[in-house]
Design an enzyme around this catalytic site. Structure first.
Site, PDB file in Angstrom:
ATOM      1  N   ALA A  12       1.071   0.366  10.044  1.00 30.93           N
ATOM      2  CA  ALA A  12       1.805   1.475  10.880  1.00 30.93           C
ATOM      3  C   ALA A  12       2.788   0.701  11.652  1.00 30.93           C
ATOM      4  O   ALA A  12       3.762   1.625  11.890  1.00 30.93           O
ATOM      5  CB  ALA A  12       0.574   1.924  11.892  1.00 30.93           C
ATOM      6  N   ILE A  16       8.030   1.481   6.743  1.00 24.13           N
ATOM      7  CA  ILE A  16       7.811   2.930   6.217  1.00 24.13           C
ATOM      8  C   ILE A  16       7.099   3.450   7.422  1.00 24.13           C
ATOM      9  O   ILE A  16       7.235   4.998   7.517  1.00 24.13           O
ATOM     10  CB  ILE A  16       6.992   2.844   4.829  1.00 24.13           C
ATOM     11  CG1 ILE A  16       7.866   2.228   3.825  1.00 24.13           C
ATOM     12  CG2 ILE A  16       6.311   4.151   4.674  1.00 24.13           C
ATOM     13  CD1 ILE A  16       6.950   2.067   2.525  1.00 24.13           C
ATOM     14  N   GLY A  17       6.116   2.780   7.987  1.00 16.86           N
ATOM     15  CA  GLY A  17       5.247   3.305   9.273  1.00 16.86           C
ATOM     16  C   GLY A  17       6.209   4.064  10.278  1.00 16.86           C
ATOM     17  O   GLY A  17       6.156   5.077  10.822  1.00 16.86           O
ATOM     18  N   ASN A 107      -3.754  -8.227  -2.894  1.00 18.63           N
ATOM     19  CA  ASN A 107      -3.749  -7.007  -2.956  1.00 18.63           C
ATOM     20  C   ASN A 107      -5.144  -6.131  -3.236  1.00 18.63           C
ATOM     21  O   ASN A 107      -5.838  -5.373  -2.451  1.00 18.63           O
ATOM     22  CB  ASN A 107      -2.838  -5.950  -3.484  1.00 18.63           C
ATOM     23  CG  ASN A 107      -1.448  -6.331  -2.494  1.00 18.63           C
ATOM     24  OD1 ASN A 107      -1.613  -5.677  -1.588  1.00 18.63           O
ATOM     25  ND2 ASN A 107      -0.386  -6.823  -3.174  1.00 18.63           N
ATOM     26  N   ASP A 161       9.635   8.318  -6.903  1.00 18.45           N
ATOM     27  CA  ASP A 161      10.312   8.484  -8.430  1.00 18.45           C
ATOM     28  C   ASP A 161      10.640   9.897  -8.571  1.00 18.45           C
ATOM     29  O   ASP A 161      11.729   9.851  -9.172  1.00 18.45           O
ATOM     30  CB  ASP A 161       9.316   7.741  -9.577  1.00 18.45           C
ATOM     31  CG  ASP A 161       8.577   6.553  -8.843  1.00 18.45           C
ATOM     32  OD1 ASP A 161       9.225   5.552  -9.031  1.00 18.45           O
ATOM     33  OD2 ASP A 161       7.663   6.658  -8.262  1.00 18.45           O
ATOM     34  N   HIS A 189       4.231   3.585 -10.979  1.00 15.71           N
ATOM     35  CA  HIS A 189       5.256   3.514  -9.947  1.00 15.71           C
ATOM     36  C   HIS A 189       5.888   2.137 -10.192  1.00 15.71           C
ATOM     37  O   HIS A 189       5.699   1.156  -9.450  1.00 15.71           O
ATOM     38  CB  HIS A 189       4.753   3.709  -8.542  1.00 15.71           C
ATOM     39  CG  HIS A 189       5.838   3.108  -7.577  1.00 15.71           C
ATOM     40  ND1 HIS A 189       6.995   3.852  -7.430  1.00 15.71           N
ATOM     41  CD2 HIS A 189       5.910   2.098  -6.678  1.00 15.71           C
ATOM     42  CE1 HIS A 189       7.904   3.312  -6.593  1.00 15.71           C
ATOM     43  NE2 HIS A 189       7.219   2.437  -6.161  1.00 15.71           N
TER      44      HIS A 189
HETATM   45  P1  NAI Z   1       6.561  -3.837   5.735  1.00 18.14           P
HETATM   46  O1  NAI Z   1       6.314  -5.346   5.550  1.00 18.14           O
HETATM   47  O2  NAI Z   1       7.550  -3.265   6.752  1.00 18.14           O
HETATM   48  O3  NAI Z   1       5.038  -3.174   6.496  1.00 18.14           O
HETATM   49  C1  NAI Z   1       3.953  -3.339   5.909  1.00 18.14           C
HETATM   50  C2  NAI Z   1       3.032  -3.567   7.070  1.00 18.14           C
HETATM   51  O4  NAI Z   1       1.756  -3.630   6.673  1.00 18.14           O
HETATM   52  C3  NAI Z   1       3.184  -4.898   7.926  1.00 18.14           C
HETATM   53  O5  NAI Z   1       3.291  -4.242   9.618  1.00 18.14           O
HETATM   54  C4  NAI Z   1       1.907  -5.778   7.888  1.00 18.14           C
HETATM   55  O6  NAI Z   1       1.427  -6.206   8.807  1.00 18.14           O
HETATM   56  C5  NAI Z   1       0.887  -4.324   7.335  1.00 18.14           C
HETATM   57  N1  NAI Z   1      -0.262  -4.996   6.676  1.00 18.14           N
HETATM   58  C6  NAI Z   1      -0.261  -5.858   5.708  1.00 18.14           C
HETATM   59  N2  NAI Z   1      -1.767  -5.893   5.373  1.00 18.14           N
HETATM   60  C7  NAI Z   1      -2.345  -5.163   5.930  1.00 18.14           C
HETATM   61  C8  NAI Z   1      -3.587  -4.596   5.915  1.00 18.14           C
HETATM   62  N3  NAI Z   1      -4.484  -5.244   5.074  1.00 18.14           N
HETATM   63  N4  NAI Z   1      -4.142  -3.765   6.736  1.00 18.14           N
HETATM   64  C9  NAI Z   1      -3.117  -3.062   7.548  1.00 18.14           C
HETATM   65  N5  NAI Z   1      -1.867  -3.203   7.816  1.00 18.14           N
HETATM   66  C10 NAI Z   1      -1.343  -4.412   6.891  1.00 18.14           C
HETATM   67  O7  NAI Z   1       6.503  -2.854   4.193  1.00 18.14           O
HETATM   68  P2  NAI Z   1       6.947  -1.560   4.090  1.00 18.14           P
HETATM   69  O8  NAI Z   1       8.627  -1.557   3.878  1.00 18.14           O
HETATM   70  O9  NAI Z   1       6.745  -0.632   5.266  1.00 18.14           O
HETATM   71  O10 NAI Z   1       6.128  -1.208   2.925  1.00 18.14           O
HETATM   72  C11 NAI Z   1       4.973  -1.184   2.652  1.00 18.14           C
HETATM   73  C12 NAI Z   1       4.568  -1.148   1.118  1.00 18.14           C
HETATM   74  O11 NAI Z   1       5.098   0.024   0.627  1.00 18.14           O
HETATM   75  C13 NAI Z   1       4.858  -2.251   0.363  1.00 18.14           C
HETATM   76  O12 NAI Z   1       3.816  -2.471  -0.390  1.00 18.14           O
HETATM   77  C14 NAI Z   1       6.125  -1.484  -0.327  1.00 18.14           C
HETATM   78  O13 NAI Z   1       6.108  -2.247  -1.745  1.00 18.14           O
HETATM   79  C15 NAI Z   1       5.542  -0.298  -0.783  1.00 18.14           C
HETATM   80  N6  NAI Z   1       6.300   0.862  -1.142  1.00 18.14           N
HETATM   81  C16 NAI Z   1       5.955   1.756  -2.003  1.00 18.14           C
HETATM   82  C17 NAI Z   1       6.756   2.689  -2.555  1.00 18.14           C
HETATM   83  C18 NAI Z   1       6.268   3.739  -3.574  1.00 18.14           C
HETATM   84  O14 NAI Z   1       7.164   4.428  -4.108  1.00 18.14           O
HETATM   85  N7  NAI Z   1       4.890   3.892  -3.814  1.00 18.14           N
HETATM   86  C19 NAI Z   1       8.149   2.838  -1.991  1.00 18.14           C
HETATM   87  C20 NAI Z   1       8.650   1.814  -1.140  1.00 18.14           C
HETATM   88  C21 NAI Z   1       7.648   0.912  -0.805  1.00 18.14           C
END
Ligand code: NAI
Length: 327
Positions: A12, A16-17, A107, A161, A189
């Site tokens: 959060a 993205i959050g 993961n 996508d 994806h």
């Molecule tokens: P970010 O690094 O800015 O934020 C991720 C947050 O998740 C961080 O604040 C982190 O502390 C937290 N986090 C990590 N492990 C956690 C856990 N076990 N429990 C709770 N929180 C946890 O990354 P962003 O940019 O927000 O992206 C998040 C994910 O979304 C990435 O894996 C990214 O690759 C993916 N993504 C997926 C897309 C899709 O189309 N499916 C598109 C864009 C991004």
């Protein structure tokens, strides 16, 4: 007025959050008459929890009429309690020198824990969307870790996508993106996804006939959509966030409120449709109604499409095999 529903969001305090929570709280995801309680999960790390506090202060300062409560959590067992919707955004990003197998393993650890927590404490009707990458495989892991919940409740995000493909088609044809119907994205994806406009229409006219350029399809359209994430990282220095949050809103809103016959793309567990082995978390064209999605069936798959589908399927099967021993 309606009873509030519980929406859990992981990661959060991430980027993205930050683009997602305010839109959920303003009613863009579940409707302008649906109050929500946000159950926000971040890792226990002090910096992440502090960042989460800051986001919560800003949510408070919006004074959203539909925001009926906000909770901060560091444990999925409390974050997912009674949750009706779970958006699993937080994931372990690939660090320097990290092998693909390390990434899958890190993961797998996160999504087995979260799947088990959902299994134990979430609403039995919880709708789960996995955004964190590798999204399809993470969703598969969560599903396999939650045997007491219906498998169909677990989905992965292919909507970004789908939206990227729609936008490229609108630009190519000079038509409005809102008028595009019957677009499909098959598979993972990842750059292997297969965006398929063979059945798409605009104002009832065939998009394929309108474009009439198979070379553009194969050499421009598919690589542009497939590599769009990388192009955004190269340009912005950060991965797509607002567009990813927007796609998550679209995915959940359509699942919950229905598409009125319009096709959208969701990553969902296969039951063998189109020859995809059962349980593979695969992007399919679907319509939704009354909170349930239904695969668009009976589409003919030509040789080129089958080749593309096999490629993205094989990648998914490899990912799935890579985590099998961890489940
Ligand atoms: P970010 O690094 O800015 O934020 C991720 C947050 O998740 C961080 O604040 C982190 O502390 C937290 N986090 C990590 N492990 C956690 C856990 N076990 N429990 C709770 N929180 C946890 O990354 P962003 O940019 O927000 O992206 C998040 C994910 O979304 C990435 O894996 C990214 O690759 C993916 N993504 C997926 C897309 C899709 O189309 N499916 C598109 C864009 C991004």
């Amino acid at each position: 007025s309606k009873k509030p529903v519980r929406v859990a969001v992981t990661g959060a305090a991430g980027q993205i959050g930050y683009a997602l929570l305010f839109r959920i709280a303003s009613g863009e995801m579940l409707g302008k008459d649906q109050p929500v309680i946000l159950q926000l999960l971040e890792i226990p790390d002090e910096k992440a929890q502090n960042a989460l506090k800051g986001v919560i202060m800003e949510l408070e300062d919006c004074a959203f009429p539909l925001l009926a409560g906000i909770e901060a959590h560091s444990d999925p067992m409390t974050a997912f309690k009674d949750t009706d919707f779970a958006l699993l955004v937080g994931a372990r990003p690939r660090g320097p020198g990290m092998e693909r197998s390390d990434l899958l393993a890190a993961n797998a650890q996160i999504f087995t824990v979260q799947g088990k927590a959902l299994n134990a404490v979430a609403s039995r009707n919880v709708k789960v969307l996995v955004v964190g990458n590798p999204a399809n495989t993470n969703a598969y892991i969560a599903m396999k870790s939650a045997p007491d919940l219906p498998a169909k409740n677990f989905t992965a995000m292919l909507r970004l996508d789908h939206n990227r493909a729609a936008s490229q088609i609108a630009a190519k044809t000079g038509k409005a993106v809102a008028d595009i119907e019957k677009l499909a994205v098959w598979g993972n994806h990842s750059p292997t996804m297969y965006a398929d406009y063979r059945y798409a229409t605009i104002g009832g006219q065939s998009v394929k006939a309108m474009i009439n350029d198979e070379q553009w399809n194969r050499e421009v359209f598919l690589p542009t959509v497939g590599k769009r994430g990388a192009a955004i990282i190269a340009a912005r220095g950060l991965s797509s966030a607002a567009s990813a949050a927007n796609a998550a809103i679209d995915h959940m809103r359509d699942w919950a409120l229905g598409t009125n016959g319009k096709w959208v793309t969701m990553g969902i567990p296969s039951k063998g449709e189109y020859g995809i082995p059962a349980e593979v978390m695969f992007g399919y064209p679907v319509t939704t109604e009354n909170g349930e999605y239904k695969i668009v069936e009976g589409l003919e798959i030509d040789a080129f499409s089958q080749e593309c589908i096999n490629k993205t399927l094989n990648e998914l099967l490899e990912e799935q095999n890579g985590v099998k021993h961890l489940l």
